[in-house]
Design a protein around this motif. Structure first.
Motif, mmCIF file in Angstrom:
data_model
loop_
_atom_site.group_PDB
_atom_site.id
_atom_site.type_symbol
_atom_site.label_atom_id
_atom_site.label_comp_id
_atom_site.label_asym_id
_atom_site.label_seq_id
_atom_site.Cartn_x
_atom_site.Cartn_y
_atom_site.Cartn_z
ATOM 1 N N VAL A 77 44.941 29.696 36.022
ATOM 2 C CA VAL A 77 45.366 30.978 35.448
ATOM 3 C C VAL A 77 46.197 31.772 36.445
ATOM 4 C CG1 VAL A 77 44.561 33.179 34.508
ATOM 5 C CG2 VAL A 77 43.464 31.062 33.792
ATOM 6 N N LEU A 78 45.776 31.819 37.705
ATOM 7 C CA LEU A 78 46.548 32.548 38.723
ATOM 8 C C LEU A 78 47.950 31.970 38.867
ATOM 9 C CD1 LEU A 78 43.928 33.242 41.532
ATOM 10 C CD2 LEU A 78 45.197 34.950 40.215
ATOM 11 N N ALA A 79 48.065 30.654 38.840
ATOM 12 C CA ALA A 79 49.384 30.018 38.946
ATOM 13 C C ALA A 79 50.257 30.392 37.749
ATOM 14 C CB ALA A 79 49.239 28.507 39.063
ATOM 15 N N ALA A 80 49.662 30.397 36.557
ATOM 16 C CA ALA A 80 50.409 30.752 35.344
ATOM 17 C C ALA A 80 50.872 32.201 35.398
ATOM 18 C CB ALA A 80 49.545 30.512 34.108
ATOM 19 N N VAL A 81 49.969 33.091 35.762
ATOM 20 C CA VAL A 81 50.274 34.524 35.810
ATOM 21 C C VAL A 81 51.267 34.829 36.935
ATOM 22 C CG1 VAL A 81 49.246 36.805 36.216
ATOM 23 C CG2 VAL A 81 48.130 35.184 34.677
ATOM 24 N N HIS A 82 51.190 34.063 38.018
ATOM 25 C CA HIS A 82 52.147 34.239 39.112
ATOM 26 C C HIS A 82 53.564 33.935 38.621
ATOM 27 C CE1 HIS A 82 53.759 34.314 43.168
ATOM 28 N NE2 HIS A 82 54.325 33.143 42.923
ATOM 29 N N HIS A 83 53.703 32.904 37.791
ATOM 30 C CA HIS A 83 55.018 32.565 37.246
ATOM 31 C C HIS A 83 55.466 33.606 36.230
ATOM 32 C CE1 HIS A 83 57.803 30.786 34.320
ATOM 33 N NE2 HIS A 83 58.357 30.266 35.394
ATOM 34 N N ASP A 84 54.556 34.017 35.360
ATOM 35 C CA ASP A 84 54.891 34.973 34.305
ATOM 36 C C ASP A 84 53.634 35.735 33.913
ATOM 37 O OD1 ASP A 84 55.586 36.354 31.980
ATOM 38 O OD2 ASP A 84 56.852 34.746 31.230
ATOM 39 N N GLY A 85 53.589 37.003 34.218
ATOM 40 C CA GLY A 85 52.423 37.834 33.933
ATOM 41 C C GLY A 85 52.001 37.814 32.472
ATOM 42 N N ASP A 86 52.957 37.593 31.574
ATOM 43 C CA ASP A 86 52.627 37.552 30.144
ATOM 44 C C ASP A 86 51.766 36.352 29.774
ATOM 45 O OD1 ASP A 86 53.958 39.912 29.634
ATOM 46 O OD2 ASP A 86 55.826 38.927 29.048
ATOM 47 N N ALA A 87 51.655 35.366 30.667
ATOM 48 C CA ALA A 87 50.824 34.190 30.399
ATOM 49 C C ALA A 87 49.346 34.556 30.333
ATOM 50 C CB ALA A 87 51.057 33.120 31.461
ATOM 51 N N LEU A 88 48.997 35.732 30.848
ATOM 52 C CA LEU A 88 47.600 36.183 30.823
ATOM 53 C C LEU A 88 47.033 36.193 29.408
ATOM 54 C CD1 LEU A 88 45.223 37.223 32.527
ATOM 55 C CD2 LEU A 88 46.100 39.529 32.161
ATOM 56 N N GLN A 89 47.871 36.409 28.424
ATOM 57 C CA GLN A 89 47.400 36.447 27.036
ATOM 58 C C GLN A 89 46.750 35.131 26.598
ATOM 59 O OE1 GLN A 89 50.650 36.578 24.021
ATOM 60 N NE2 GLN A 89 51.998 36.162 25.768
ATOM 61 N N PHE A 90 47.057 34.031 27.288
ATOM 62 C CA PHE A 90 46.511 32.723 26.922
ATOM 63 C C PHE A 90 45.270 32.355 27.732
ATOM 64 C CE2 PHE A 90 51.172 32.496 26.272
ATOM 65 C CZ PHE A 90 51.144 32.532 24.893
ATOM 66 N N ALA A 91 44.908 33.202 28.671
ATOM 67 C CA ALA A 91 43.753 32.935 29.531
ATOM 68 C C ALA A 91 42.453 33.231 28.792
ATOM 69 C CB ALA A 91 43.832 33.792 30.792
ATOM 70 N N ALA A 92 41.382 32.639 29.266
ATOM 71 C CA ALA A 92 40.049 32.911 28.715
ATOM 72 C C ALA A 92 39.692 34.373 28.982
ATOM 73 C CB ALA A 92 39.033 31.978 29.372
ATOM 74 N N GLU A 93 38.826 34.911 28.145
ATOM 75 C CA GLU A 93 38.459 36.326 28.256
ATOM 76 C C GLU A 93 37.930 36.698 29.641
ATOM 77 O OE1 GLU A 93 39.173 38.760 26.055
ATOM 78 O OE2 GLU A 93 40.188 37.147 24.969
ATOM 79 N N ASN A 94 37.122 35.826 30.253
ATOM 80 C CA ASN A 94 36.586 36.159 31.575
ATOM 81 C C ASN A 94 37.698 36.266 32.615
ATOM 82 O OD1 ASN A 94 36.852 33.271 31.384
ATOM 83 N ND2 ASN A 94 35.612 33.070 33.230
ATOM 84 N N MET A 95 38.771 35.550 32.436
ATOM 85 C CA MET A 95 39.911 35.633 33.369
ATOM 86 C C MET A 95 40.697 36.930 33.146
ATOM 87 S SD MET A 95 40.154 33.073 35.509
ATOM 88 C CE MET A 95 38.405 33.392 35.741
ATOM 89 N N LYS A 96 40.763 37.373 31.911
ATOM 90 C CA LYS A 96 41.480 38.618 31.606
ATOM 91 C C LYS A 96 40.774 39.819 32.222
ATOM 92 C CE LYS A 96 43.312 36.931 27.242
ATOM 93 N NZ LYS A 96 43.270 37.077 25.779
ATOM 94 N N ALA A 97 39.479 39.687 32.480
ATOM 95 C CA ALA A 97 38.704 40.777 33.063
ATOM 96 C C ALA A 97 38.574 40.653 34.592
ATOM 97 C CB ALA A 97 37.308 40.801 32.447
ATOM 98 N N ASP A 98 39.062 39.564 35.147
ATOM 99 C CA ASP A 98 38.937 39.310 36.584
ATOM 100 C C ASP A 98 39.989 40.137 37.343
ATOM 101 O OD1 ASP A 98 39.304 38.118 39.203
ATOM 102 O OD2 ASP A 98 38.115 36.441 38.470
#
Length: 102
Positions: A77-98
């Motif tokens: 998830v960190l790698a995805a969000v590092h490339h594009d912050g909008d990728a957070l929408q595809f992360a699991a809920e616990n990652m969205k709260a991290d």
């Protein structure tokens, strides 16, 4: 094909891809690019951590095709969000709260 053959072939083809511009509209992306290749890969590739991590480093939106457990994997998830912050929408809920991810 075995999983190892499929994985090796996918990773080899992914090496040929450039890191994709996060500002491009998804419809404008190269059909031979990282996101397209990961999306078209089979479930075994989507569930393989090494493949998913390599794909999201090229295009964060590849996270949407990753297996559910990998969408909860902090490094992926960190790698995805590092490339594009909008990728957070595809992360699991616990990652969205991290706090480290957000």
């Amino acid at each position: 094909r075995t999983h190892e053959q499929e994985k090796k072939e996918f990773l080899k083809r992914l090496e040929e891809c450039e890191v994709e511009d996060p500002n491009l509209d998804v419809m404008e992306l190269d059909r031979g690019g990282a996101l397209w290749r990961f999306f078209r890969a089979g479930p075994a590739v989507h569930a393989d951590r090494e493949c998913a991590l390599a794909a999201v480093k090229k295009n964060g939106f590849a996270l949407q095709s990753a297996a559910e457990n990998l969408r909860a994997d902090k490094e992926v998830v960190l790698a995805a969000v590092h490339h594009d912050g909008d990728a957070l929408q595809f992360a699991a809920e616990n990652m969205k709260a991290d706090k480290e991810v957000v």
